[in-house]
Write a protein that holds these residues in place. Structure first.
Motif, mmCIF file in Angstrom:
data_model
loop_
_atom_site.group_PDB
_atom_site.id
_atom_site.type_symbol
_atom_site.label_atom_id
_atom_site.label_comp_id
_atom_site.label_asym_id
_atom_site.label_seq_id
_atom_site.Cartn_x
_atom_site.Cartn_y
_atom_site.Cartn_z
ATOM 1 N N LYS A 1 0.804 -1.232 0.000
ATOM 2 C CA LYS A 1 0.000 0.000 0.000
ATOM 3 C C LYS A 1 0.832 1.274 0.000
ATOM 4 N N ASN A 2 1.880 1.344 0.786
ATOM 5 C CA ASN A 2 2.681 2.564 0.888
ATOM 6 C C ASN A 2 4.048 2.415 0.238
ATOM 7 N N LYS A 3 4.204 1.423 -0.634
ATOM 8 C CA LYS A 3 5.494 1.139 -1.264
ATOM 9 C C LYS A 3 5.495 1.695 -2.684
ATOM 10 N N LYS A 4 6.588 2.345 -3.059
ATOM 11 C CA LYS A 4 6.785 2.832 -4.427
ATOM 12 C C LYS A 4 8.026 2.149 -4.991
ATOM 13 N N PHE A 5 7.955 1.768 -6.258
ATOM 14 C CA PHE A 5 9.051 1.062 -6.908
ATOM 15 C C PHE A 5 9.657 1.932 -7.997
ATOM 16 N N ASP A 6 10.973 1.857 -8.126
ATOM 17 C CA ASP A 6 11.666 2.593 -9.188
ATOM 18 C C ASP A 6 11.392 1.955 -10.544
ATOM 19 N N VAL A 7 11.349 0.635 -10.556
ATOM 20 C CA VAL A 7 11.123 -0.123 -11.785
ATOM 21 C C VAL A 7 9.983 -1.098 -11.540
ATOM 22 N N VAL A 8 8.976 -1.027 -12.401
ATOM 23 C CA VAL A 8 7.836 -1.941 -12.351
ATOM 24 C C VAL A 8 7.830 -2.689 -13.681
ATOM 25 N N CYS A 9 7.759 -4.007 -13.616
ATOM 26 C CA CYS A 9 7.800 -4.820 -14.839
ATOM 27 C C CYS A 9 6.574 -5.719 -14.915
ATOM 28 N N ALA A 10 6.087 -5.889 -16.117
ATOM 29 C CA ALA A 10 5.004 -6.839 -16.381
ATOM 30 C C ALA A 10 5.329 -7.520 -17.703
ATOM 31 N N PHE A 11 6.043 -8.639 -17.608
ATOM 32 C CA PHE A 11 6.460 -9.384 -18.797
ATOM 33 C C PHE A 11 5.550 -10.592 -18.975
ATOM 34 N N ASP A 12 4.946 -10.698 -20.149
ATOM 35 C CA ASP A 12 4.038 -11.815 -20.442
ATOM 36 C C ASP A 12 2.970 -11.956 -19.363
ATOM 37 N N THR A 13 2.388 -10.833 -18.982
ATOM 38 C CA THR A 13 1.386 -10.817 -17.919
ATOM 39 C C THR A 13 0.046 -10.262 -18.394
ATOM 40 N N LEU A 14 0.068 -9.117 -19.052
ATOM 41 C CA LEU A 14 -1.190 -8.418 -19.363
ATOM 42 C C LEU A 14 -2.097 -9.166 -20.329
ATOM 43 N N GLU A 15 -1.556 -10.063 -21.124
ATOM 44 C CA GLU A 15 -2.418 -10.848 -22.000
ATOM 45 C C GLU A 15 -3.307 -11.798 -21.200
ATOM 46 N N HIS A 16 -2.984 -11.999 -19.921
ATOM 47 C CA HIS A 16 -3.747 -12.892 -19.043
ATOM 48 C C HIS A 16 -4.734 -12.156 -18.137
ATOM 49 N N SER B 1 -8.314 -1.830 -14.437
ATOM 50 C CA SER B 1 -8.144 -1.910 -12.989
ATOM 51 C C SER B 1 -6.705 -2.276 -12.636
ATOM 52 N N PHE B 2 -6.128 -3.220 -13.364
ATOM 53 C CA PHE B 2 -4.737 -3.625 -13.136
ATOM 54 C C PHE B 2 -3.800 -2.427 -13.316
ATOM 55 N N LEU B 3 -3.997 -1.665 -14.386
ATOM 56 C CA LEU B 3 -3.127 -0.507 -14.644
ATOM 57 C C LEU B 3 -3.334 0.588 -13.605
ATOM 58 N N LYS B 4 -4.570 0.835 -13.196
ATOM 59 C CA LYS B 4 -4.830 1.837 -12.158
ATOM 60 C C LYS B 4 -4.160 1.441 -10.845
ATOM 61 N N ASN B 5 -4.199 0.173 -10.509
ATOM 62 C CA ASN B 5 -3.544 -0.290 -9.291
ATOM 63 C C ASN B 5 -2.024 -0.256 -9.427
ATOM 64 N N LYS C 1 -4.139 5.847 -21.754
ATOM 65 C CA LYS C 1 -5.180 6.301 -20.827
ATOM 66 C C LYS C 1 -4.604 6.579 -19.444
ATOM 67 N N HIS C 2 -3.556 5.857 -19.098
ATOM 68 C CA HIS C 2 -3.028 5.914 -17.748
ATOM 69 C C HIS C 2 -1.584 6.407 -17.654
ATOM 70 N N PHE C 3 -0.851 6.321 -18.758
ATOM 71 C CA PHE C 3 0.582 6.565 -18.727
ATOM 72 C C PHE C 3 1.054 7.399 -19.913
ATOM 73 N N LYS C 4 2.236 7.949 -19.759
ATOM 74 C CA LYS C 4 2.935 8.591 -20.861
ATOM 75 C C LYS C 4 3.839 7.533 -21.489
ATOM 76 N N LEU C 5 3.760 7.403 -22.802
ATOM 77 C CA LEU C 5 4.568 6.426 -23.513
ATOM 78 C C LEU C 5 5.978 6.980 -23.715
ATOM 79 N N VAL C 6 6.972 6.320 -23.147
ATOM 80 C CA VAL C 6 8.366 6.720 -23.295
ATOM 81 C C VAL C 6 8.954 6.050 -24.527
ATOM 82 N N SER C 7 8.628 4.774 -24.711
ATOM 83 C CA SER C 7 9.160 4.003 -25.835
ATOM 84 C C SER C 7 8.187 2.892 -26.186
#
Length: 167
Positions: free
Chosen positions: A57-72, A78-82, A136-142
């Motif tokens: 809940k109160n943790k922030k991460f420098d790097v967040v990864c989702a590899f081979d995850t969102l297709e599932h 809701s996943f992106l908002k969280n 909708k939720h993020f700025k695209l860097v690449s």
């Protein structure tokens, strides 16, 4: 810094992260979480499409990864908002997903669709769809399209690679 791997599975990516990073995995599979913890990493059993787990809940991460995850993930919004709740203005989100191509659409009609092999793939979308979903939720860097090395047919085994920041 600190890294979280969303949909960490058995923690193979976390094993590749340099030692000077703190590492955490998140997955909906209790057996995956057990494996990741046995490897010595922090791990949280949770479905991020439903809520941010209390451990994070109160943790922030420098790097967040989702590899081979969102297709599932059936509820991507809701996943992106969280996911946003795990980031601050300096955080980067790295996403890799298989993407549907014209070639894939053609072979799907023949019953040979690569994205259709895994019944847990609920999102079988093209690169533009993913870019629009992320915007909708993020700025695209690449944003890139990459073909698996073992495939030499253009459009076969295509992945979308995205780097995102908070808006």
């Amino acid at each position: 810094g600190c890294v979280i791997d969303l949909g960490c599975g058995a923690g193979f990516f976390l094993e590749c992260v340099p030692e000077n990073f703190s590492k955490c995995g998140l997955d909906i599979s209790s057996s995956s979480i057990r494996i990741v913890k046995n490897k010595g990493f922090d791990a949280v059993l949770s479905d991020l499409s439903k809520k941010v787990p209390h451990e994070l809940k109160n943790k922030k991460f420098d790097v967040v990864c989702a590899f081979d995850t969102l297709e599932h993930v059936s509820n991507i919004d809701s996943f992106l908002k969280n996911t946003i709740n795990l980031m601050d203005e300096k955080s980067l989100l790295f996403v890799e997903v298989p993407i549907k191509t014209t070639f894939h659409r053609f072979i799907s009609r023949l019953g040979l669709g690569l994205l259709d092999i895994d019944p847990t793939h609920v999102n079988k979308e093209d690169h533009v769809w993913w870019e629009q979903k992320f915007s909708k939720h993020f700025k695209l860097v690449s944003s890139n399209r990459v073909t698996y090395k073992q495939h030499y047919v253009k459009g076969c085994g295509l992945l979308g690679l995205f780097v995102l920041k908070l808006k």
